[in-house]
Design an enzyme around this catalytic site. Structure first.
Site, PDB file in Angstrom:
ATOM      1  N   GLU A  36       0.804  -1.217   0.000  1.00 41.77           N
ATOM      2  CA  GLU A  36       0.000   0.000   0.000  1.00 41.77           C
ATOM      3  C   GLU A  36       0.838   1.270   0.000  1.00 41.77           C
ATOM      4  O   GLU A  36       0.487   2.251  -0.662  1.00 41.77           O
ATOM      5  CB  GLU A  36      -0.952   0.017   1.206  1.00 41.77           C
ATOM      6  N   HIS A  62     -10.525  -5.193  11.249  1.00 39.41           N
ATOM      7  CA  HIS A  62     -11.275  -5.227   9.993  1.00 39.41           C
ATOM      8  C   HIS A  62     -12.683  -4.648  10.136  1.00 39.41           C
ATOM      9  O   HIS A  62     -13.550  -4.962   9.331  1.00 39.41           O
ATOM     10  CB  HIS A  62     -11.406  -6.676   9.479  1.00 39.41           C
TER      11      HIS A  62
HETATM   12  C1  LIG Z   1      -1.812  -4.344   5.086  1.00 35.65           C
HETATM   13  C2  LIG Z   1      -2.861  -5.252   4.573  1.00 35.65           C
HETATM   14  N1  LIG Z   1      -3.214  -5.180   3.276  1.00 35.65           N
HETATM   15  C3  LIG Z   1      -4.157  -6.001   2.779  1.00 35.65           C
HETATM   16  C4  LIG Z   1      -4.758  -6.932   3.571  1.00 35.65           C
HETATM   17  C5  LIG Z   1      -5.846  -7.818   2.995  1.00 35.65           C
HETATM   18  N2  LIG Z   1      -5.385  -9.189   2.813  1.00 35.65           N
HETATM   19  C6  LIG Z   1      -5.604 -10.129   3.759  1.00 35.65           C
HETATM   20  S1  LIG Z   1      -4.926 -11.587   3.364  1.00 35.65           S
HETATM   21  C7  LIG Z   1      -4.317 -10.982   1.918  1.00 35.65           C
HETATM   22  C8  LIG Z   1      -3.507 -11.867   1.032  1.00 35.65           C
HETATM   23  C9  LIG Z   1      -2.305 -12.335   1.743  1.00 35.65           C
HETATM   24  O1  LIG Z   1      -1.530 -13.124   0.925  1.00 35.65           O
HETATM   25  P1  LIG Z   1      -0.283 -13.890   1.513  1.00 35.65           P
HETATM   26  O2  LIG Z   1       0.558 -12.966   2.315  1.00 35.65           O
HETATM   27  O3  LIG Z   1       0.356 -14.590   0.396  1.00 35.65           O
HETATM   28  O4  LIG Z   1      -0.932 -14.913   2.549  1.00 35.65           O
HETATM   29  P2  LIG Z   1      -2.000 -16.059   2.276  1.00 35.65           P
HETATM   30  O5  LIG Z   1      -3.365 -15.430   2.405  1.00 35.65           O
HETATM   31  O6  LIG Z   1      -1.745 -16.610   0.948  1.00 35.65           O
HETATM   32  O7  LIG Z   1      -1.805 -17.028   3.385  1.00 35.65           O
HETATM   33  C10 LIG Z   1      -4.669  -9.643   1.755  1.00 35.65           C
HETATM   34  C11 LIG Z   1      -4.344  -8.827   0.582  1.00 35.65           C
HETATM   35  C12 LIG Z   1      -4.380  -6.975   4.934  1.00 35.65           C
HETATM   36  N3  LIG Z   1      -4.950  -7.838   5.787  1.00 35.65           N
HETATM   37  N4  LIG Z   1      -3.428  -6.152   5.402  1.00 35.65           N
END
Ligand SMILES: Cc1ncc(C[n+]2csc(CCOP(=O)(O)OP(=O)(O)O)c2C)c(N)n1
Lengths: 328, 341
Positions: free
Chosen positions: B63, B132
C-alpha cells in the site's frame, strides 16, 4: 539433521490435528449460513481463513521450538498455533467467541494470542515481522535464550514491514527466522503477478543473510532447513530467510469461490495433499505401522472433538465485557 | 421499467467509475484484488472486462508503494482511483495519504493538483474483529487537504463517485460494508435505490435531509443514517417527529444544513459508528453549540462506538454498535417522553 521417530510422530500428529480441527471449523462455520451465506450468522461469524495444505510448514519449523521461543503469525494462523502448542481448547473457544477463549472472545480467529507459549497474531499483512524482530532484540539485549520466528505469506513479502524488519534483524544479527509460506496466491492475485522475483528467499542477499527455498511442501526438508536456521540464530549468528513452497487447498477465506484459479489447478493440488503423502512415506520408510499412525490420528481427533465440545459448551462473554481489558 | 432500475452501492460505484473511464482516458483503477475479482466488496466488477489490464490493475500487497504511486501519477496528469481494501489497513500507508496526497497541493502553493480518489471500506457488525471493522471517519476528516465522503445509498454512491473522480482534489471515498449489497455481508435494503443510467454528480459538501421532522434532529453518515431512519419510524408511532440528516460528506462539512435542522427541532442526536471521542460526533455538536446554543431545548446526545477496540464476539460487538433502539431511547429521553423499560 533428520527428525527422530518421536519427532516424526509429533509432526504427523500435529498436522492431522490441524487438519481435523479445520475440518470441524469448516463444517460448523456453515451452520446457520445456508441457504443464504451471510458472514455474520452462525456459531462462528466473521472471516475464516483455513490453512489446509500448509501444515508441513508449521510442524517442520515448530518442531525446533520450545514454549519460551516466540512465534508471530498471520491471518491464517491455526496450523502455526497448533504446532507452537497454543491451547487447543481455549483457541477453539476463542474462534467461537466464547468467554473461555484465549482473550475471552475479544480477538477471534485472526487475533490468537497465547502468552503461555509466546504466540501472537496480526491480521494486517506482514505486521508480525516487527514484533518478531523486537522479541529477538529483547532476547539479545537481556542475554536471554530463545529465537523469534515470524510466519508470513508470499504476498506479505511485498510489504515495507518485511524489508524493514529483515534489514534491522540483519544489521543487529538478531536471533530471528522468517518463514514465508508460498502458496502462490494472495487472495486472487498470483505470486507471478505480484512479485518481481521468483523466490523471495533470493531477497535475503539484499540483507546479507542466508536464504533458502524449499520446494515440495515436504515436512522433512522443512524440518532440516529450519533446524539449521534456528540453531544458527540460537548461536547468535543472525537471521535467516526461508521460503517454503506450499499449497492452499481451500479458498482464501470461506465463501471464496476461487474463480481466479486456473481450471484444474486444484485437482492437482489435492493429489499432493501433504497429509496422505506423509502417511505413505512414514509407512514406506518402515519405522511406522498402520496401527501406530491410526492411533496418532485417533488421538488427534479426540483432542479436536474435546476442544470443539469445550467451545460449544462454553458461555458467551457478557456484552459489557467489551469495555474491559483496553488498558492493563 | 428501465428507468426505475435499482442498484446496490457496489454496482453504482462501478458504474460511475466505468462512465468516467469511458469519457476520460486519464482515469485508471488500481488496488488489491480489484481486477479479476472485481473488488472484495464488488465495487470494481466489470471494469477489467471492459477496460483491460492496462487501466484496471491488481497491485501487490504494497500500500505504501501503490498509494504513493497514485499520488505521483495524479500529479503527472492521471486520475487514479485507488482502493485500500479495509480502512483499518491505513496504518501501513498513512504517510502517502496524509503527508503526500493531502499536502502536495498546499506545498506547491496550488501549482500541483492531486486529483485522485482513494476508496476504502468501513464498518463492522459481522464479527470481523478489531482490525477489519473500524470506521475511522474522524481520523481522515481531521487531517486537512483531502475531501471525505461516504454514501448511504446507491443514488448518492454513483453521484459522489462521479463528483470525486472529476474533483481536482484528493477525495477519500468511504463505503460502508453493510451497505454494499453483498449478500454475505447482509443487505441493508434501504441502501439499494433507484439509480439513473446517465451520468450525474452529487455535490461533495452538501448534506441531505433523509427524512423531515419537527422534534429532534438525528445527524449521521452511511450506515448510521439507516439506523436513524429506523429509529425515526419507531418514534413516529409514539408521536415524536424526527428529522434525519445524511451528511454524505465530512469534508467539506455542510454545517448550515445541520444548524438549520437543529434550529427547527431544538434537539440533536449524532450517530457515529466511529469511536466516540475526538471524532465526528464532537465536531457536529461543536458546530451547533458554537452558534445555536439558544436553539437547543436539551443537551445534545451522541450514540457512537465506545472508545474500545472492536471485539470479535457477537454479543460484545453488538453491545457497542449504534442501533435504532439506542437512538430512539435517546430521542424519547430528549423529548421528555417516558422511556419504556
Ligand atoms: C496491510 C494489509 N493489506 C491487505 C490486507 C488484505 N489481505 C488479507 S490476506 C491478503 C492476502 C495475503 O496473501 P499472503 O501474504 O500470500 O498470505 P496467504 O493469504 O496466501 O496465506 C490480503 C491482501 C491486509 N490484511 N493487510
Amino acid at each position: 539433521m533428520q527428525p527422530a521417530k518421536g519427532t516424526l510422530a509429533w509432526m504427523y500428529e500435529k498436522m492431522v490435528t490441524s487438519r481435523r480441527f479445520e475440518n470441524a471449523i469448516e463444517k460448523i462455520y456453515m451452520e446457520g449460513k445456508s441457504p443464504v451465506f451471510n458472514m455474520a450468522d452462525g456459531p462462528i461469524p466473521g472471516e475464516m481463513h483455513l490453512s489446509d495444505g500448509q501444515e508441513p510448514v508449521a510442524v517442520g519449523v515448530c518442531a525446533h521450538l520450545e514454549a519460551g521461543d516466540v512465534v508471530t503469525a498471520t491471518h491464517r494462523p491455526h496450523h502455526q498455533a497448533i504446532a507452537k502448542g497454543v491451547d487447543l481448547k481455549k483457541m477453539a473457544a476463542e474462534i467461537f467467541g466464547k468467554a473461555t477463549g484465549l482473550s475471552g472472545g475479544r480477538g477471534g480467529h485472526m487475533h490468537i494470542f497465547d502468552a503461555e507459549v509466546n504466540f501472537a497474531c496480526s491480521g494486517i499483512i506482514a505486521q508480525g515481522m516487527g514484533p518478531a524482530a523486537g522479541a529477538a532484540l529483547s532476547r539479545q539485549i537481556q542475554g536471554k535464550p530463545g529465537v523469534a520466528v515470524s510466519f508470513i505469506g508470499e504476498g506479505a513479502a511485498n510489504q515495507g514491514a518485511f524489508h524493514e524488519a529483515l534489514n534491522l534483524a540483519a544489521v543487529w544479527k538478531l536471533p530471528m527466522v522468517v518463514v514465508v509460506e508460498d502458496n502462490a496466491w494472495g487472495i486472487s492475485v498470483s505470486k507471478e503477478a505480484s512479485t518481481a522475483i521468483k523466490r523471495n528467499s533470493d531477497r535475503a542477499a539484499a540483507y546479507g543473510i542466508p536464504g533458502h527455498y524449499i520446494p515440495g511442501n515436504d515436512p522433512r526438508k522443512i524440518y532440516e532447513v529450519a533446524g539449521e536456521a534456528i540453531a544458527r540464530a540460537r548461536r547468535g549468528e543472525g537471521p535467516t530467510l526461508i521460503e517454503v513452497e506450499t499449497y492452499r487447498l481451500a479458498g482464501h477465506f470461506m465463501g471464496d469461490a476461487e474463480g481466479y484459479r486456473p481450471d484444474g489447478e486444484k485437482d492437482g493440488l489435492f493429489a499432493k495433499d501433504p497429509i496422505p503423502v506423509m502417511r505413505a512415506r512414514l509407512l514406506a520408510g518402515g519405522s511406522f505401522t498402520d496401527a501406530e499412525l491410526d492411533a496418532l490420528e485417533t488421538g488427534a481427533q479426540a483432542a479436536v472433538d474435546e476442544a470443539i465440545r469445550f467451545a460449544r459448551g462454553s458461555a458467551d462473554p457478557k456484552p459489557e465485557d467489551a469495555l474491559t481489558a483496553v488498558f492493563a | 421499467m428501465e428507468n426505475e432500475r435499482k442498484l446496490t452501492i457496489a454496482r453504482a460505484m462501478a458504474e460511475a467509475t466505468a462512465q468516467e473511464m469511458r469519457d476520460d482516458p486519464s482515469v485508471f483503477v488500481m488496488g488489491e484484488d480489484i481486477a479479476e475479482l472485481g473488488g472484495v466488496f464488488g465495487n470494481t466488477r466489470g471494469l477489467l472486462e471492459e477496460f483491460g489490464k492496462e487501466r484496471v490493475r491488481d497491485t501487490p500487497i504494497s500500500e505504501t508503494g501503490f498509494i504513493g504511486a497514485a499520488v505521483g501519477a495524479a500529479q503527472d496528469g492521471m486520475k487514479p482511483v485507488v482502493e485500500l481494501m479495509f480502512v483499518d489497513f491505513f496504518g501501513v500507508c498513512f504517510d502517502a495519504i496524509y503527508n503526500l496526497m493531502a499536502k502536495n497541493t498546499y506545498f506547491s502553493g496550488g501549482n500541483v493538483n492531486v486529483p485522485m480518489v482513494l476508496m476504502t471500506s468501513t464498518g463492522g457488525g459481522y464479527s470481523d474483529a478489531g482490525q477489519h471493522s473500524q470506521c475511522l471517519y474522524g481520523s481522515f476528516a481531521h487531517l486537512p487537504g483531502m475531501k471525505v465522503v461516504s454514501p448511504s445509498n446507491a443514488y448518492d454512491a454513483k453521484g459522489l463517485m462521479t463528483a470525486a473522480i472529476r474533483d481536482p482534489n484528493p477525495v477519500i471515498y468511504m463505503y460502508h460494508k453493510g451497505l454494499q449489497g453483498m449478500g454475505w455481508l447482509g443487505t441493508e435494503a434501504g441502501a439499494i435505490t433507484h439509480v439513473p443510467e446517465e451520468s450525474y454528480e452529487v455535490e461533495i459538501g452538501k448534506a441531505a435531509i433523509a427524512r423531515e421532522g419537527r422534534d429532534v434532529t438525528i445527524v449521521s453518515i452511511a450506515q448510521g443514517v439507516h439506523h436513524g431512519l429506523k429509529a425515526a419510524d419507531a418514534l413516529a408511532q409514539q408521536g415524536i417527529s424526527a428529522e434525519v440528516v445524511d451528511l454524505r460528506s465530512l469534508v467539506p462539512l455542510d454545517r448550515e444544513t445541520v444548524r438549520a435542522s437543529v434550529a427547527k427541532t431544538g434537539r440533536l442526536i449524532v450517530v457515529d459508528e466511529d469511536y466516540h471521542s475526538y471524532g465526528v460526533s464532537g465536531e457536529i455538536i461543536a458546530t451547533v453549540t458554537e452558534s445555536n446554543m439558544a436553539d437547543l431545548k436539551a443537551p445534545p446526545r451522541r450514540i457512537a462506538y465506545p472508545d474500545v477496540p472492536i471485539p470479535f464476539a457477537r454479543v460484545m460487538e453488538q453491545h457497542c454498535l449504534p442501533n435504532a433502539d439506542k437512538i430512539a431511547a435517546a430521542a424519547r429521553d430528549l423529548c421528555g417522553a417516558p422511556v419504556p423499560a
